[in-house]
Design a protein around this motif. Structure first.
Motif, PDB file in Angstrom:
ATOM      1  N   PRO A  73       3.028  -7.239  -8.827  1.00  0.00           N
ATOM      2  CA  PRO A  73       2.455  -5.899  -8.621  1.00  0.00           C
ATOM      3  C   PRO A  73       2.326  -5.569  -7.134  1.00  0.00           C
ATOM      4  CG  PRO A  73       1.176  -7.191 -10.204  1.00  0.00           C
ATOM      5  CD  PRO A  73       2.139  -8.136  -9.554  1.00  0.00           C
ATOM      6  N   VAL A  74       2.568  -4.306  -6.804  1.00  0.00           N
ATOM      7  CA  VAL A  74       2.423  -3.809  -5.435  1.00  0.00           C
ATOM      8  C   VAL A  74       1.284  -2.806  -5.428  1.00  0.00           C
ATOM      9  CG1 VAL A  74       3.539  -2.606  -3.526  1.00  0.00           C
ATOM     10  CG2 VAL A  74       4.872  -4.151  -4.987  1.00  0.00           C
ATOM     11  N   ASP A  76      -1.082   0.158  -5.150  1.00  0.00           N
ATOM     12  CA  ASP A  76      -0.894   1.610  -5.118  1.00  0.00           C
ATOM     13  C   ASP A  76       0.521   2.041  -5.490  1.00  0.00           C
ATOM     14  OD1 ASP A  76      -3.541   1.956  -4.319  1.00  0.00           O
ATOM     15  OD2 ASP A  76      -3.022   1.779  -2.193  1.00  0.00           O
ATOM     16  N   THR A  77       1.295   1.129  -6.091  1.00  0.00           N
ATOM     17  CA  THR A  77       2.644   1.491  -6.534  1.00  0.00           C
ATOM     18  C   THR A  77       2.722   1.384  -8.049  1.00  0.00           C
ATOM     19  OG1 THR A  77       3.621   0.659  -4.483  1.00  0.00           O
ATOM     20  CG2 THR A  77       5.098   0.955  -6.365  1.00  0.00           C
ATOM     21  N   PRO A  78       2.933   2.490  -8.772  1.00  0.00           N
ATOM     22  CA  PRO A  78       2.972   2.432 -10.242  1.00  0.00           C
ATOM     23  C   PRO A  78       4.096   1.542 -10.740  1.00  0.00           C
ATOM     24  CG  PRO A  78       2.809   4.699  -9.446  1.00  0.00           C
ATOM     25  CD  PRO A  78       3.127   3.854  -8.256  1.00  0.00           C
ATOM     26  N   SER A  79       3.855   0.881 -11.852  1.00  0.00           N
ATOM     27  CA  SER A  79       4.889   0.056 -12.468  1.00  0.00           C
ATOM     28  C   SER A  79       5.944   0.931 -13.124  1.00  0.00           C
ATOM     29  CB  SER A  79       4.267  -0.868 -13.522  1.00  0.00           C
ATOM     30  OG  SER A  79       3.307  -1.705 -12.937  1.00  0.00           O
ATOM     31  N   VAL A  80       7.127   0.372 -13.290  1.00  0.00           N
ATOM     32  CA  VAL A  80       8.211   1.104 -13.928  1.00  0.00           C
ATOM     33  C   VAL A  80       8.053   1.008 -15.438  1.00  0.00           C
ATOM     34  CG1 VAL A  80      10.708   1.281 -14.198  1.00  0.00           C
ATOM     35  CG2 VAL A  80       9.724   0.621 -11.991  1.00  0.00           C
ATOM     36  N   SER A  84       5.076  -4.245 -16.748  1.00  0.00           N
ATOM     37  CA  SER A  84       3.885  -4.655 -16.005  1.00  0.00           C
ATOM     38  C   SER A  84       3.062  -5.612 -16.857  1.00  0.00           C
ATOM     39  CB  SER A  84       3.032  -3.440 -15.630  1.00  0.00           C
ATOM     40  OG  SER A  84       2.358  -2.926 -16.769  1.00  0.00           O
TER      41      SER A  84
END
Length: 439
Positions: A73-74, A76-80, A84
């Motif tokens: 996970p990154v 503040d970056t939404p998962s594709v 996830s």
């Protein structure tokens, strides 16, 4: 695992073959990165926990590069889409990383005495490298991420002999409130007095595999083949041994503070069971276990080489295993958890002992006119797609406890009836919490 010397002749043949494969791969990887891998072995100068830590380069090793396809996970970056941890588990299989020809990326140090090697991989990737030393150490590995340049990576393995592990255990009276965990003002327990005799809690160690059907059983010996409880000096000489009681063999028991450390174990997963003292009448004054993992009496412990005496999973450090017990008691009617009058007298000093027996000691309980009653039943869930719940059959073997407020002193503990019903009388008006569990 392979743990034997490789001959110089074998290495010469393998190096020639590997050089040919790597030569093709290097030319065909149009966009590649390099991992400079170094492998070190850590241990102690004696192989025992109290030895001096050491770190030495290994003398040659083999390696295998796999794709690291775990979730990363990154912030503040939404998962594709659904890719996830909220929707899926980590992948259980890591495919071997390949070059542009589809060949797996693996190899070994060119010189038998080398502790480093350069590995060419496709750029901008995440990898997991497994290593097997030629001699003197265990298999190991580590994750590495690469961009378009060169990355230095050091993997540290356990050297032989592998340091042993240890398990710390705490036994406590779970009555402030009954919740299966250690709380403030709860007492650590080690024994009961039964007919004037001090009878300790017993500790049993099991091969955890035996708890789910694989071959396993009770463990009585440490990593060196001596009875559990044997202790050693830094040179490996025995300095103390447990005592055989002539009946149950070598029995592990907690100290006066309910504490025990089982040392010199092979790193592994273990199961710990605590056996409480039982009097002539097993239904009178008996201790009942409250702590559990997945509903059984066995508490799991995963311990690694050089495992510290404290365990940190989340929150403050603690023991690897803690097990709570409570007795039948009804502070409104004066049933305080004694076995009998002998139970409160220390046979050595003659002093009245209440620390491990009078569960209502210091708790002012005024009988009232209220009653708490109910029935414990299983929860039945409707078939999908419905999300309805309904009462099912009575929950056999249930026990209940009444605690003051949300996290206060326990004033009642006892079994349910045969139909899983319970009724506690003479409760004074106030707020209470109800704890339920099964025996």
């Amino acid at each position: 695992m392979i743990n034997k010397p490789f001959t110089q002749d074998w290495l010469a043949r393998s190096v020639g073959c590997t050089a040919l494969v790597l030569g093709l791969s290097l030319g065909q990887l149009a966009s590649a990165a390099t991992i400079n891998l170094t492998v070190e072995a850590s241990g102690t100068d004696t192989g025992l926990l109290d030895g001096v830590p050491t770190v030495t380069p290994v003398t040659g090793f083999r390696y295998l590069v796999e794709e690291d396809n775990t979730f990363k996970p990154v912030l503040d970056t939404p998962s594709v889409l659904l890719d996830s941890l909220s929707f899926e588990f980590h992948k259980s299989h890591r495919p071997v990383a390949t070059d542009s020809t589809g060949d797996g990326i693996s190899g070994h140090t060119v010189d038998p005495g080398d502790s480093s090697v350069s590995i060419t991989v496709p750029d901008n990737g995440s990898y997991f490298i497994s290593v097997v030393p030629y001699n003197g150490g265990a298999v190991g590995g580590g994750a590495v991420e690469v961009g378009t340049g060169t990355v230095d990576k050091t993997i540290r393995i356990n050297s032989f002999p592998i340091p042993t592990a240890q398990i710390s255990i705490r036994v406590f009276e779970d009555n402030n409130p009954v919740n299966g965990a250690i709380d403030l003002d709860e007492r650590f327990i080690s024994h009961s007095y039964i007919n004037g005799q001090k009878v300790p809690f017993g500790v049993k160690l099991f091969d955890a595999a035996g708890q789910y059907g694989a071959a396993g059983g009770r463990i009585d010996e440490d990593a060196y083949g001596n009875p559990l409880g044997t202790d050693y000096d830094s040179a490996g000489n025995i300095i103390s041994s447990p005592t055989d009681d002539g009946v149950n063999g070598f029995v592990l028991t907690p100290d006066e503070n309910g504490y025990l450390v089982i040392k010199h174990l092979p790193p592994a997963k273990y199961g710990i069971e605590i056996t409480p003292p039982v009097g002539p009448d097993p239904n009178s004054g008996m201790w009942y276990q409250t702590s559990t993992i997945e509903g059984s009496r066995t508490i799991d412990a995963w311990v690694k080489a050089n495992e510290p005496e404290v365990f940190v999973e989340f929150g403050p450090p603690g023991t690897h295993v803690f097990v709570g017990f409570v007795r039948d008691m009804d502070c409104m009617s004066g049933v305080s958890g004694f076995l009998d009058e002998h139970d409160t007298r220390d046979p050595d000093s003659g002093m009245i002992v209440r620390a491990f027996n009078d569960s209502c000691a210091g708790e002012a309980v005024t009988p009232g006119g209220a009653t708490i009653h109910g029935q414990i039943v299983n929860n039945h869930m409707a078939r999908s797609p419905s999300f309805q719940f309904s009462n099912s059959t009575p929950f056999e073997g249930c026990r209940v406890a009444i605690n003051r407020g949300i996290g206060g002193k326990t004033i009642y503990s006892g079994p349910c009836g045969a139909d899983a019903t319970f009724e506690i009388d003479n409760i004074e008006p106030g707020s209470y919490s109800l704890t339920i569990w099964d025996d």
